[in-house]
Design an enzyme around this catalytic site. Structure first.
Site, PDB file in Angstrom:
ATOM      1  N   GLU A  96       0.832  -1.198   0.000  1.00 23.64           N
ATOM      2  CA  GLU A  96       0.000   0.000   0.000  1.00 23.64           C
ATOM      3  C   GLU A  96       0.867   1.248   0.000  1.00 23.64           C
ATOM      4  OE1 GLU A  96      -3.807  -1.738   2.489  1.00 23.64           O
ATOM      5  OE2 GLU A  96      -2.436  -0.348   3.464  1.00 23.64           O
ATOM      6  N   CYS A 109       3.131   8.594   1.082  1.00 29.03           N
ATOM      7  CA  CYS A 109       3.526   7.677   2.150  1.00 29.03           C
ATOM      8  C   CYS A 109       3.833   6.337   1.493  1.00 29.03           C
ATOM      9  CB  CYS A 109       2.361   7.564   3.129  1.00 29.03           C
ATOM     10  SG  CYS A 109       2.623   6.342   4.412  1.00 29.03           S
ATOM     11  N   CYS A 116       6.053  -6.834   7.895  1.00 32.13           N
ATOM     12  CA  CYS A 116       7.075  -6.280   8.793  1.00 32.13           C
ATOM     13  C   CYS A 116       7.362  -7.305   9.881  1.00 32.13           C
ATOM     14  CB  CYS A 116       6.582  -4.975   9.417  1.00 32.13           C
ATOM     15  SG  CYS A 116       7.785  -4.214  10.534  1.00 32.13           S
ATOM     16  N   CYS A 120       4.644  -5.020  16.155  1.00 31.94           N
ATOM     17  CA  CYS A 120       4.064  -4.092  17.131  1.00 31.94           C
ATOM     18  C   CYS A 120       2.591  -4.456  17.360  1.00 31.94           C
ATOM     19  CB  CYS A 120       4.204  -2.650  16.653  1.00 31.94           C
ATOM     20  SG  CYS A 120       5.928  -2.188  16.427  1.00 31.94           S
ATOM     21  N   CYS A 123      -0.389  -2.823  15.281  1.00 30.85           N
ATOM     22  CA  CYS A 123      -0.158  -2.541  13.857  1.00 30.85           C
ATOM     23  C   CYS A 123      -0.569  -3.722  12.984  1.00 30.85           C
ATOM     24  CB  CYS A 123       1.316  -2.205  13.641  1.00 30.85           C
ATOM     25  SG  CYS A 123       1.761  -2.007  11.907  1.00 30.85           S
ATOM     26  N   GLY A 165       6.183  -1.760   6.657  1.00 32.18           N
ATOM     27  CA  GLY A 165       7.576  -2.151   6.824  1.00 32.18           C
ATOM     28  C   GLY A 165       8.415  -1.233   7.698  1.00 32.18           C
ATOM     29  N   GLU A 166       9.551  -1.766   8.102  1.00 34.31           N
ATOM     30  CA  GLU A 166      10.494  -1.023   8.947  1.00 34.31           C
ATOM     31  C   GLU A 166      11.705  -0.669   8.073  1.00 34.31           C
ATOM     32  OE1 GLU A 166      11.043   0.463  11.885  1.00 34.31           O
ATOM     33  OE2 GLU A 166      13.085   0.670  11.131  1.00 34.31           O
ATOM     34  N   SER A 197      10.654   6.923   9.190  1.00 34.83           N
ATOM     35  CA  SER A 197      10.069   6.580  10.487  1.00 34.83           C
ATOM     36  C   SER A 197      10.535   5.192  10.892  1.00 34.83           C
ATOM     37  CB  SER A 197       8.539   6.609  10.363  1.00 34.83           C
ATOM     38  OG  SER A 197       7.937   6.144  11.544  1.00 34.83           O
ATOM     39  N   SER A 220       9.387   5.942  16.427  1.00 38.84           N
ATOM     40  CA  SER A 220       8.114   5.456  16.957  1.00 38.84           C
ATOM     41  C   SER A 220       8.336   5.027  18.398  1.00 38.84           C
ATOM     42  CB  SER A 220       7.615   4.284  16.108  1.00 38.84           C
ATOM     43  OG  SER A 220       7.169   4.760  14.864  1.00 38.84           O
ATOM     44  N   LEU A 221       7.997   5.896  19.322  1.00 37.20           N
ATOM     45  CA  LEU A 221       8.312   5.639  20.734  1.00 37.20           C
ATOM     46  C   LEU A 221       7.137   4.953  21.447  1.00 37.20           C
ATOM     47  CD1 LEU A 221      10.765   6.116  22.558  1.00 37.20           C
ATOM     48  CD2 LEU A 221       9.642   8.188  23.381  1.00 37.20           C
ATOM     49  N   ASN A 296      -5.657   4.215  15.197  1.00 35.51           N
ATOM     50  CA  ASN A 296      -6.618   3.925  14.150  1.00 35.51           C
ATOM     51  C   ASN A 296      -7.090   2.504  14.421  1.00 35.51           C
ATOM     52  OD1 ASN A 296      -7.637   5.524  12.156  1.00 35.51           O
ATOM     53  ND2 ASN A 296      -6.131   4.945  10.618  1.00 35.51           N
ATOM     54  N   CYS A 339      -2.918   1.450   7.824  1.00 31.89           N
ATOM     55  CA  CYS A 339      -2.726   1.281   9.274  1.00 31.89           C
ATOM     56  C   CYS A 339      -2.875   2.585  10.018  1.00 31.89           C
ATOM     57  CB  CYS A 339      -1.353   0.723   9.618  1.00 31.89           C
ATOM     58  SG  CYS A 339      -0.720  -0.477   8.506  1.00 31.89           S
TER      59      CYS A 339
END
Ligand code: SAH
Ligand code: SF4
Length: 365
Positions: A96, A109, A116, A120, A123, A165-166, A197, A220-221, A296, A339
């Protein structure tokens, strides 16, 4: 019988490497620039269309390279103008990408992996596990396709690596893609228009700190303590908050730039005023800004979105402590844009944003 070597994708070859390839074939170096421009500036999708090249070079390119373009399988436009694209890759995998208009600039984006590995807890992409890395060509290709689809040839735009993805888990392909996008003979996207990110993979962060071409950084904390974060972001057990913050402190920043800390707000989990106070303490003396993202929600995600009041309260505590904070406006909710991973502050601000802005407009003692 040995398996056939896959041909490199022309769309993922950096210009200097293309120059080397073209001269090795006995052609003039400037042909590389022509090819690069044809793909990244003119958006051509087949070598045969590059009619300004000698036929012999076209034939050699066709034999030696592929040139793939993600296919638009579906396209959903939200009432607020956000558009989500479902793209099909050569091997049938799907990713996406999202177009977000006017924020205040256009933003794409894009994804860096299919799925991934980070898992998390809130997610949807994490649920898939890692299917595979995207190639640099596929990362760059998303920008090319979306630009073409929304007819955005001339205007400047931003790219955020906040799709699936990371990015630091697919470091080399991601950085190759950013160098290709930055190249003035192609898109010419300045690195300051790119935001990477990450969940905070330490070795990747340290590598990134030494890159000559560096995007903006978003971490991303999602929680102020290791116990809380470990429950949401499994990789925190390997790279804890203190180490990430330390790496951020060492991160070379331009004079006016800051690191963004993303914080997905989950009702009753990480959204208390105490959490906000601890977050402010953690970020004290760092050139930081916080982007609050109310969850979300989606089927299968075992968390709830906090009330607007809880979001405002959280933002208020941060702002009172001098932390720059914004609340991500939830865009594209009616099309479930990737997401909910879309950074945006639209023209209509949420109460939280207004509160935060109010707090910043007056200098604090
Ligand atoms: N892997 C990277 C980049 C992709 S995710 C990262 O984690 O930073 C981009 C952002 O979307 C992250 O901040 C992530 O926490 C957030 N996100 C993921 N799922 C979400 C959801 N359901 N609601 C709101 N934000 C979400
Ligand atoms: Fe991966 Fe980012 Fe989703 Fe975590 S939030 S699972 S790192 S895509």
């Amino acid at each position: 019988m040995s398996a056939e070597e896959p041909r490199p994708d022309l769309g993922g070859v950096e210009r200097p490497a293309l120059e080397a390839a073209v001269t090795a074939l006995g052609h003039d170096r400037f042909r590389a620039r022509q090819i690069f421009q044809a793909i990244h500036r003119r958006g051509l999708t087949a070598v045969e269309e590059m009619t300004d090249l000698p036929a012999s070079l076209r034939a050699e390119l066709t034999t030696g390279f592929s040139l793939t373009t993600p296919r638009v399988l579906a396209r959903n436009r939200s009432s607020d103008g956000t558009e989500k694209f479902l793209l099909g890759l050569e091997d049938g995998r799907r990713i996406e990408s999202v177009f977000i208009p006017d924020t205040p600039t256009m933003t794409f984006c894009v994804s860096t992996q299919v799925g991934c590995a980070m898992g998390c807890a809130f997610c949807l992409t994490g649920r898939m596990g890692l299917v595979r890395n995207l190639s640099a060509a596929e990362i760059v290709g998303q920008v090319r396709v979306l630009r073409g689809a929304v007819a955005l040839a001339a205007t400047s735009f931003n790219v955020v690596l906040m799709g699936m993805g990371e990015p630091l888990h697919n470091y080399d392909q991601t950085m190759t893609a950013l160098r290709i996008l930055a190249d003035k003979d192609g898109v010419g996207l300045p690195p300051r228009r790119v935001t990477l990110s990450t969940v905070g993979l330490l070795p990747g962060l340290e590598r990134l700190a030494r890159e000559p071409v560096m995007p903006n950084l978003a971490i991303s904390l999602h929680a102020p303590t290791d116990v809380q974060r470990g429950a949401l972001v499994p990789v925190n057990r390997k790279y804890g908050i203190a180490e990430i913050i330390d790496a951020c402190r060492r991160f070379p920043l331009k004079r006016r730039s800051r690191i963004t800390f993303e914080y997905v707000l989950l009702a009753g989990v990480n959204d208390s005023p105490g959490d906000a106070r601890r977050l402010a303490e953690l970020l004290a003396n760092l050139k930081a800004k916080v982007n609050l993202i109310p969850l979300n929600p989606a089927a299968g995600i075992p968390f709830e979105r906090p009330s607007d009041e809880a979001v405002d309260r959280f933002a208020g505590v941060l702002a009172d402590r001098g932390v720059t904070v914004s609340v991500r406006k939830s865009r594209g909710r009616d099309i479930r844009a990737a997401c909910g991973q879309l950074i945006v502050e639209g023209p209509r601000r949420s109460a939280g944003q207004q509160l935060a802005r109010l707090a910043f407009s007056e200098p604090r003692p």
